[in-house]
Design a protein around this motif. Structure first.
Motif, PDB file in Angstrom:
ATOM      1  N   ASP A 172      77.089 -44.081 -29.945  1.00  0.00           N
ATOM      2  CA  ASP A 172      77.627 -45.282 -30.879  1.00  0.00           C
ATOM      3  C   ASP A 172      77.550 -46.335 -30.025  1.00  0.00           C
ATOM      4  OD1 ASP A 172      78.640 -46.473 -33.035  1.00  0.00           O
ATOM      5  OD2 ASP A 172      80.537 -46.042 -32.772  1.00  0.00           O
ATOM      6  N   GLY A 173      76.597 -46.742 -29.270  1.00  0.00           N
ATOM      7  CA  GLY A 173      76.281 -47.593 -28.437  1.00  0.00           C
ATOM      8  C   GLY A 173      76.061 -49.027 -28.837  1.00  0.00           C
ATOM      9  N   GLU A 174      75.660 -49.052 -30.160  1.00  0.00           N
ATOM     10  CA  GLU A 174      75.612 -50.411 -30.676  1.00  0.00           C
ATOM     11  C   GLU A 174      76.587 -51.313 -30.667  1.00  0.00           C
ATOM     12  OE1 GLU A 174      73.401 -52.313 -34.927  1.00  0.00           O
ATOM     13  OE2 GLU A 174      73.695 -50.076 -34.469  1.00  0.00           O
ATOM     14  N   HIS A 175      77.788 -50.929 -30.986  1.00  0.00           N
ATOM     15  CA  HIS A 175      79.127 -51.396 -31.114  1.00  0.00           C
ATOM     16  C   HIS A 175      80.222 -50.973 -29.952  1.00  0.00           C
ATOM     17  CE1 HIS A 175      77.737 -52.941 -34.626  1.00  0.00           C
ATOM     18  NE2 HIS A 175      77.455 -51.673 -35.377  1.00  0.00           N
ATOM     19  N   PHE A 217      79.906 -74.920 -28.142  1.00  0.00           N
ATOM     20  CA  PHE A 217      79.161 -73.663 -27.320  1.00  0.00           C
ATOM     21  C   PHE A 217      79.330 -72.321 -27.952  1.00  0.00           C
ATOM     22  CE2 PHE A 217      80.054 -76.889 -24.057  1.00  0.00           C
ATOM     23  CZ  PHE A 217      78.854 -76.597 -23.096  1.00  0.00           C
ATOM     24  N   PHE A 218      78.189 -71.852 -27.899  1.00  0.00           N
ATOM     25  CA  PHE A 218      77.836 -70.482 -28.752  1.00  0.00           C
ATOM     26  C   PHE A 218      77.895 -69.470 -27.613  1.00  0.00           C
ATOM     27  CE2 PHE A 218      74.630 -67.271 -29.998  1.00  0.00           C
ATOM     28  CZ  PHE A 218      75.434 -66.511 -30.727  1.00  0.00           C
ATOM     29  N   SER A 219      78.853 -68.464 -27.361  1.00  0.00           N
ATOM     30  CA  SER A 219      78.944 -67.472 -26.210  1.00  0.00           C
ATOM     31  C   SER A 219      78.432 -66.236 -26.612  1.00  0.00           C
ATOM     32  CB  SER A 219      80.527 -67.416 -26.188  1.00  0.00           C
ATOM     33  OG  SER A 219      81.181 -68.378 -25.942  1.00  0.00           O
ATOM     34  N   VAL A 220      77.701 -65.792 -25.558  1.00  0.00           N
ATOM     35  CA  VAL A 220      76.833 -64.558 -25.600  1.00  0.00           C
ATOM     36  C   VAL A 220      77.015 -63.685 -24.227  1.00  0.00           C
ATOM     37  CG1 VAL A 220      74.697 -63.666 -26.285  1.00  0.00           C
ATOM     38  CG2 VAL A 220      75.255 -65.778 -27.176  1.00  0.00           C
ATOM     39  N   VAL A 221      77.138 -62.592 -24.498  1.00  0.00           N
ATOM     40  CA  VAL A 221      77.104 -61.397 -23.555  1.00  0.00           C
ATOM     41  C   VAL A 221      75.904 -60.846 -23.647  1.00  0.00           C
ATOM     42  CG1 VAL A 221      78.062 -59.378 -22.379  1.00  0.00           C
ATOM     43  CG2 VAL A 221      79.636 -61.104 -23.482  1.00  0.00           C
ATOM     44  N   MET A 222      74.953 -61.034 -22.431  1.00  0.00           N
ATOM     45  CA  MET A 222      73.707 -60.392 -22.387  1.00  0.00           C
ATOM     46  C   MET A 222      73.421 -59.415 -21.305  1.00  0.00           C
ATOM     47  SD  MET A 222      71.250 -63.986 -22.276  1.00  0.00           S
ATOM     48  CE  MET A 222      71.191 -64.985 -23.904  1.00  0.00           C
ATOM     49  N   ASP A 223      72.995 -58.190 -22.035  1.00  0.00           N
ATOM     50  CA  ASP A 223      72.559 -57.175 -20.763  1.00  0.00           C
ATOM     51  C   ASP A 223      71.679 -57.614 -19.984  1.00  0.00           C
ATOM     52  OD1 ASP A 223      72.674 -54.029 -20.750  1.00  0.00           O
ATOM     53  OD2 ASP A 223      70.693 -54.714 -20.276  1.00  0.00           O
ATOM     54  N   GLY A 224      71.908 -57.142 -18.551  1.00  0.00           N
ATOM     55  CA  GLY A 224      71.164 -57.705 -17.423  1.00  0.00           C
ATOM     56  C   GLY A 224      69.672 -57.257 -17.464  1.00  0.00           C
ATOM     57  N   THR A 225      69.314 -55.988 -17.912  1.00  0.00           N
ATOM     58  CA  THR A 225      68.112 -55.508 -17.779  1.00  0.00           C
ATOM     59  C   THR A 225      67.525 -55.496 -19.291  1.00  0.00           C
ATOM     60  OG1 THR A 225      68.986 -53.101 -18.282  1.00  0.00           O
ATOM     61  CG2 THR A 225      68.642 -53.931 -16.040  1.00  0.00           C
ATOM     62  N   ASN A 226      68.148 -55.498 -20.324  1.00  0.00           N
ATOM     63  CA  ASN A 226      67.386 -55.499 -21.693  1.00  0.00           C
ATOM     64  C   ASN A 226      67.557 -56.797 -22.477  1.00  0.00           C
ATOM     65  OD1 ASN A 226      66.470 -54.763 -24.174  1.00  0.00           O
ATOM     66  ND2 ASN A 226      67.152 -52.768 -24.153  1.00  0.00           N
ATOM     67  N   SER A 228      66.933 -57.607 -25.330  1.00  0.00           N
ATOM     68  CA  SER A 228      67.374 -57.438 -26.827  1.00  0.00           C
ATOM     69  C   SER A 228      68.750 -57.157 -27.010  1.00  0.00           C
ATOM     70  CB  SER A 228      66.145 -56.392 -27.397  1.00  0.00           C
ATOM     71  OG  SER A 228      66.350 -55.079 -26.847  1.00  0.00           O
ATOM     72  N   LYS A 229      69.333 -56.792 -25.992  1.00  0.00           N
ATOM     73  CA  LYS A 229      70.599 -56.283 -26.439  1.00  0.00           C
ATOM     74  C   LYS A 229      71.694 -57.410 -25.923  1.00  0.00           C
ATOM     75  CE  LYS A 229      70.127 -51.331 -25.761  1.00  0.00           C
ATOM     76  NZ  LYS A 229      70.652 -50.875 -26.875  1.00  0.00           N
ATOM     77  N   ASN A 230      72.181 -57.927 -26.735  1.00  0.00           N
ATOM     78  CA  ASN A 230      73.506 -58.810 -26.741  1.00  0.00           C
ATOM     79  C   ASN A 230      74.437 -58.791 -27.556  1.00  0.00           C
ATOM     80  OD1 ASN A 230      71.411 -60.877 -25.055  1.00  0.00           O
ATOM     81  ND2 ASN A 230      70.148 -60.449 -26.931  1.00  0.00           N
ATOM     82  N   ILE A 249      65.400 -68.013 -28.913  1.00  0.00           N
ATOM     83  CA  ILE A 249      66.354 -68.848 -27.883  1.00  0.00           C
ATOM     84  C   ILE A 249      66.884 -67.635 -26.767  1.00  0.00           C
ATOM     85  CG2 ILE A 249      68.389 -70.218 -27.871  1.00  0.00           C
ATOM     86  CD1 ILE A 249      67.721 -71.075 -30.751  1.00  0.00           C
ATOM     87  N   LEU A 250      67.562 -66.816 -27.428  1.00  0.00           N
ATOM     88  CA  LEU A 250      68.129 -65.947 -26.429  1.00  0.00           C
ATOM     89  C   LEU A 250      67.306 -65.250 -25.248  1.00  0.00           C
ATOM     90  CD1 LEU A 250      70.698 -63.812 -28.763  1.00  0.00           C
ATOM     91  CD2 LEU A 250      71.074 -65.733 -27.143  1.00  0.00           C
TER      92      LEU A 250
END
Length: 612
Positions: A172-175, A217-226, A228-230, A249-250
């Motif tokens: 269930d990694g999507e969320h 400001f728009f806050s985002v947590v971005m995966d370090g390697t992928n 597309s995963k934010n 943009i991301l």
């Protein structure tokens, strides 16, 4: 470039004065004000950018601290769970051998572990994956290792020190975020070690970030390697504004993320839009906390100021235009009277003067000064035109006099020559000489080859006149001319001395009497030729002398009236003044019973001398 400058000069030259004034006011007031306003706005933009970056950096740092604090809570929860040694031992034992042990486990060790999970609100699930063939999977917290995927993940955990986070869990990694930890048992000979998994919903773990739906400001947590995963709040205003372009943009931002440069703001250009990004790297999560702001949104306030400044500038320009229009209307109202008078003068109405409306001691402004000068110019034009008419009248009178004198001139010359021959035959030399003198006078007066003659020619004519008068009237008139040789060839107006000598002959002595006429010439101040004609006759009556002096000292612009005796003293005087100016002309002085002296003043420069 030169053509454009020439074109602009022509446009400026042909523009109305009101337009030129408007341009001048705009250049001096409006344009500098606009430039200063724009400069001020630019400074405000720079300050706003600086403040926004400081605010964004503080926000990112705060989010980073919050996430690290929650990660510490995860790790504490995992450590607390592992302290339940009885629970861990039981799930590695034969759970199928004794049902009573299983019931006691449920009531004791399992309940304690369940309470640990319940005491942490962030933890949604805590599970153990055990390589135990006698495991009972009757609770969601206990699974056989076969249910874990990928099964070789324990090697990664081993390489990373026994524990690791995944921003997106395997299940269930999507969320969901997961924390994995190896559970090592001493002396265990199983193929796979036990893995403990602690999971938390993104909506809970990142609640501070996902609850923000507005702000710069728009806050985002971005995966370090992928890329597309934010993790972000899709309801945020920035996300809704970006729409389908958000992934672009991301992705652009993700490509520029650098752990070593995380303290510096990042600038990204996507299409025609500019974005700023501030970020922190969270090593345990192998993720970045990023705050993104649109340049357009940050500068929305100053950009609205530009429109405000433009509106204010337009209002100022409109006020300047109204002021210039009102001022020029008041100025041109008087200038129109000047132009109207000029148009009338152009049609020949020289009496069309401008009504100034000033008192005697008032000077007025520049337009009044123009009007006063214009009226004076009209007076001067009238005077000069009167002078020109007088000169033309003089020329016509002289020409008529000459033409009148030339009537039957050949007949007169022939008649005088016949009479002279007869006097010679009859041995009458006095009559013959008189006839010669009379013929010389007639030729001199009738022949007008030029308006000027040499002074010696005028003098020769006067001597012939004296001889003839002495013969006719039996007088003894003596003419003495004390003239330097260098002035005899100077050109003087014809017949300018003859009328003066005639006056001396007719008025200085009674009929048949004697009179001495003396002529002298001298130069005064190297500028005037002074000719004096003096007689020692009876002089002039004082009243007549005063009248003559008044006429000769009066205004030379008064109309000329020919006297009964032809070209008299007054006419000679006015002709000289009309041609040579008021510094020239005649003057008379006399003492009754003693003398009469008439003085002629002419310009000394011979090139300036002219005729009638």
């Amino acid at each position: 470039m030169k053509y454009m400058l020439t074109k602009m000069r022509k446009l400026y030259r042909n523009a109305r004065i009101s337009q030129k004034l408007f341009l001048a006011f705009s250049l001096v007031i409006a344009i500098p004000a606009i430039l200063v306003s724009f400069l001020f706005i630019r400074i405000q933009e720079a300050q706003l950018y600086k403040d926004a970056m400081a605010t964004g950096s503080s926000h990112v740092a705060r989010l980073n601290e919050q996430l690290r604090s929650k990660m510490d809570m995860f790790e504490n929860a995992s450590s607390t769970a592992l302290t339940q040694k009885a629970f861990v031992d039981f799930i590695h034992s034969n759970m199928r051998g004794d049902g009573l042990r299983l019931v006691k486990f449920k009531q004791n060790q399992f309940e304690q572990m369940h309470n640990i999970i319940e005491s942490h609100e962030m933890i949604s699930e805590l599970s153990f994956y055990v390589d135990n063939p006698n495991l009972f999977e009757i609770w969601p917290e206990i699974y056989h290792y076969d249910k874990f995927w990928p099964q070789d993940y324990w090697e990664t955990l081993r390489d990373e020190g026994g524990a690791a986070y995944r921003l997106f869990a395997f299940k269930d990694g999507e969320h969901t975020l997961a924390y994995y930890r190896l559970v090592r048992l001493q002396g265990q000979q199983n193929k796979f070690p036990t893995i403990m998994e602690i999971r938390a919903e993104h909506s809970v773990f990142f609640n501070d970030l996902l609850e923000e739906s507005g702000g710069d400001f728009f806050s985002v947590v971005m995966d370090g390697t992928n890329p597309s995963k934010n993790i972000y709040n899709p309801q945020h205003l920035f996300s809704q504004t970006a729409g389908e372009g958000l992934n672009s943009i991301l992705g652009s931002i993700h490509r520029q993320l650098d752990v070593l440069q995380q303290d510096s703001p990042m600038k990204v250009q996507v299409g025609d839009q500019t974005y700023y990004a501030l970020y922190r790297y969270i090593a345990p999560l192998n993720a970045y906390v990023v705050d993104i702001a649109s340049h357009q949104a940050l500068m929305k306030g100053p950009r609205s100021w530009y429109a405000f400044v433009v509106v204010i500038a337009l209002c100022v320009l409109l006020l300047i235009m109204l002021l210039v229009s009102h001022t020029t209307r008041r100025i041109f109202r008087r200038l129109d009277s000047v132009l109207s008078s000029m148009r009338q003068v152009r049609k020949g109405q020289l009496d069309a003067k401008i009504n100034i409306g000033l008192d005697e001691h008032e000077t007025g402004d520049e337009i009044d000064e123009v009007a006063i000068s214009y009226n004076k110019m009209l007076d001067e034009i009238s005077r000069l035109m009167t002078q020109v008419v007088d000169k033309q009248l003089i020329a016509k009178n002289a020409q008529l006099h000459s033409l009148h004198s030339q009537i039957n001139s050949h007949f007169l010359y022939n008649a005088l020559e016949s009479i002279r021959m007869l006097a010679e035959v009859q041995q009458q030399p006095a009559i013959a000489d008189a006839l010669v003198s009379l013929g010389s006078q007639l030729r001199y007066s009738m022949q007008w080859r030029s308006d000027t003659v040499a002074l010696r020619e005028e003098l020769a004519n006067i001597e012939s006149y004296i001889k003839f008068i002495n013969f006719m009237e039996g007088g003894s008139i003596v003419l003495t001319a004390d003239l330097p040789q260098e002035v005899l060839h100077y050109a003087i107006p014809k017949m300018c001395m003859q009328p003066i000598v005639e006056n001396a002959v007719h008025h200085a002595a009674p009929l048949g009497g004697s009179v001495h006429i003396q002529m002298t010439v001298q130069v005064e101040n190297d500028s005037q030729l002074r000719i004096e004609i003096r007689d020692d006759g009876a002089g002039v009556d004082p009243k007549m002398l005063a009248s003559l002096q008044a006429v000769l000292s009066g205004d030379s612009d008064t109309p000329i009236v020919t006297s009964k005796n032809g070209l008299g003293l007054e006419n000679v005087h006015k002709r000289l003044q009309l041609h040579y100016g008021k510094g020239c002309g005649l003057s008379i002085d006399s003492v009754q019973g003693a003398y009469t002296c008439v003085t002629l003043r002419l310009p000394w420069e011979n090139v300036n001398l002219g005729g009638w």
